[in-house]
Design a protein around this motif. Structure first.
Motif, PDB file in Angstrom:
ATOM      1  N   VAL A   1       1.000  -1.249   0.103  1.00 63.60           N
ATOM      2  CA  VAL A   1      -0.089   0.064   0.012  1.00 63.60           C
ATOM      3  C   VAL A   1       0.540   1.229   0.117  1.00 63.60           C
ATOM      4  N   VAL A   2       0.912   1.888  -1.261  1.00 62.98           N
ATOM      5  CA  VAL A   2       1.748   3.002  -1.137  1.00 62.98           C
ATOM      6  C   VAL A   2       1.002   4.295  -1.186  1.00 62.98           C
ATOM      7  N   GLU A   3       1.619   5.093  -0.359  1.00 61.29           N
ATOM      8  CA  GLU A   3       1.136   6.747  -0.156  1.00 61.29           C
ATOM      9  C   GLU A   3       2.284   7.514  -0.476  1.00 61.29           C
ATOM     10  N   PRO A   4       1.981   8.703  -1.169  1.00 61.80           N
ATOM     11  CA  PRO A   4       0.574   9.208  -1.948  1.00 61.80           C
ATOM     12  C   PRO A   4       0.705   8.178  -3.293  1.00 61.80           C
ATOM     13  N   GLY A   5      -0.362   7.782  -3.817  1.00 61.69           N
ATOM     14  CA  GLY A   5      -0.280   7.063  -5.017  1.00 61.69           C
ATOM     15  C   GLY A   5      -0.844   7.993  -6.141  1.00 61.69           C
ATOM     16  N   GLY A   6      -0.055   7.522  -7.331  1.00 57.93           N
ATOM     17  CA  GLY A   6      -0.462   8.631  -8.506  1.00 57.93           C
ATOM     18  C   GLY A   6      -0.519  10.021  -8.262  1.00 57.93           C
ATOM     19  N   THR A   7       0.387  10.471  -7.424  1.00 53.33           N
ATOM     20  CA  THR A   7       0.569  12.025  -7.326  1.00 53.33           C
ATOM     21  C   THR A   7       1.410  12.718  -8.138  1.00 53.33           C
ATOM     22  N   ILE A   8       1.169  14.141  -8.341  1.00 51.00           N
ATOM     23  CA  ILE A   8       1.817  14.745  -9.432  1.00 51.00           C
ATOM     24  C   ILE A   8       2.556  16.042  -8.402  1.00 51.00           C
ATOM     25  N   ILE A   9       4.054  15.973  -8.690  1.00 52.21           N
ATOM     26  CA  ILE A   9       4.684  17.191  -8.035  1.00 52.21           C
ATOM     27  C   ILE A   9       5.303  18.094  -8.936  1.00 52.21           C
ATOM     28  N   ASP A  10       5.718  19.221  -8.571  1.00 50.80           N
ATOM     29  CA  ASP A  10       6.145  20.289  -9.143  1.00 50.80           C
ATOM     30  C   ASP A  10       7.783  19.974  -9.614  1.00 50.80           C
TER      31      ASP A  10
END
Length: 258
Positions: free
Chosen positions: A186-195
Motif C-alpha cells: 500500500v503506497v502513499e501517496p499513489g498517483g501523485t503529481i509534484i512540481d
C-alpha cells in the motif's frame, strides 16, 4: 416424443460437461500464472484457448452424443433395457412399420404387423415414466462438476488474494496488473503529481508476508528502469523514502534521496 426427451438429457449433459471443463481449466491457468508469471501474450493465448475449448465443447457435444444410424431403434432399445416386460415389442414395431412403408410384406401378413404395432403402442402408453433415455455418464460428470465447483470455491476462499490478482490479469492480459504475491503493498501517496524540483516523501505499508528489503524503482512509461533506491524500514512492515529535488534532464528523471 422420445427424441425430444433424449435431446433434453443431452443438453443437460452438455451444460454439465462444459461447466466442469471450463472451471477446471480456469483454475489450472490461474495457478500456472501465479507460479510462472506469464506475459500478456501467453495469458491472452490461454484465455482464448479456454474460450475456444468451452465453445467447441458446448457446440459439438450434442452432435457427438446424439450420433446413431437408426435413432428410433436406439431409443427403443434404451427403453426396453429398463423395462424388460416390453420384450422387444418396440423394436419389432419399428421394423414392422418400416416394412409396411417400404412395402416389404411378402412373407409376413400386413395385418399381423399392424396388430403388433398397436400392441407396442398400447404397452408404451401404459408406462408411468419413460426411463432409459438418460445419458450413461450423467451421474459421473455431475459428481465431477460438484467436485470441481467445491474445489473452485475452496480456491477462491483460501487463495482469495491470488484470485483477485489473476482475474484482471486474464480479463485484460496487456493491462497494468501486477502478478500475484503473498505480500501486498500500500503506497502513499499513489498517483501523485509534484512540481519540478520539489520533494516527495513516499510511505509504504506491507501486508501479508513482510519483506526484509524494499527497493523504490523509477520507470519510464515504456517500462525502462531509470533509477532505483532502497527504502528504509520503520518496523511492522512499514517503509519510507524521501526523494528530494526531482528534476528531468535529457528525458531521465534525477533526484536526491535522503
Amino acid at each position: 416424443y422420445l427424441n425430444a426427451i433424449r435431446k433434453q438429457h443431452i443438453r443437460r449433459l452438455t451444460v454439465v460437461r462444459t461447466l466442469w471443463v471450463g472451471l477446471l481449466l480456469a483454475i489450472l491457468f490461474f495457478y500456472l500464472d501465479a507460479i510462472v508469471i506469464l506475459n500478456g501474450s501467453n495469458r491472452m493465448i490461454l484465455g482464448l484457448g479456454l474460450l475456444i475449448v468451452v465453445t467447441l465443447l458446448f457446440l459439438l457435444s450434442p452432435k457427438l452424443l446424439n450420433r446413431t444410424k437408426d435413432r428410433e431403434k436406439m431409443l427403443a432399445r434404451m427403453i426396453e433395457s429398463r423395462h424388460p416386460d416390453l420384450d422387444n415389442v418396440l423394436v419389432n414395431a419399428i421394423d414392422f412399420d418400416q416394412s409396411i412403408k417400404d412395402r416389404k410384406t411378402k412373407n409376413v401378413s400386413e395385418s399381423l404387423m399392424k396388430r403388433e404395432i398397436n400392441i407396442a403402442i398400447d404397452k408404451f402408453s401404459e408406462l408411468d415414466t419413460v426411463e432409459g433415455l438418460e445419458m450413461p455418464s450423467m451421474k459421473t460428470e455431475s459428481r465431477i462438476l460438484a467436485a470441481v465447483a467445491a474445489l473452485s470455491l475452496v480456491f477462491i476462499v483460501v487463495f482469495y488474494n491470488m484470485f483477485l490478482s489473476e482475474v484482471p490479469r486474464f480479463l485484460d492480459p496487456f493491462g497494468d496488473h501486477p502478478p500475484y504475491s503473498p505480500t501486498k503493498f500500500v503506497v502513499e501517496p499513489g498517483g501523485t503529481i509534484i512540481d519540478y524540483g520539489s520533494d516527495l516523501e513516499i510511505k509504504l505499508v506491507t501486508k501479508g508476508k513482510i519483506p526484509e528489503d524494499v527497493t523504490l524503482v523509477c520507470q519510464s512509461p515504456e517500462g525502462e528502469i531509470l533509477n532505483q533506491v532502497g527504502m528504509f524500514g520503520t518496523g511492522d512492515g512499514q517503509f519510507s523514502q524521501k526523494i528530494e529535488n526531482v528534476t528531468i534532464i535529457d528525458n531521465f528523471i534525477e533526484y536526491e534521496n535522503k
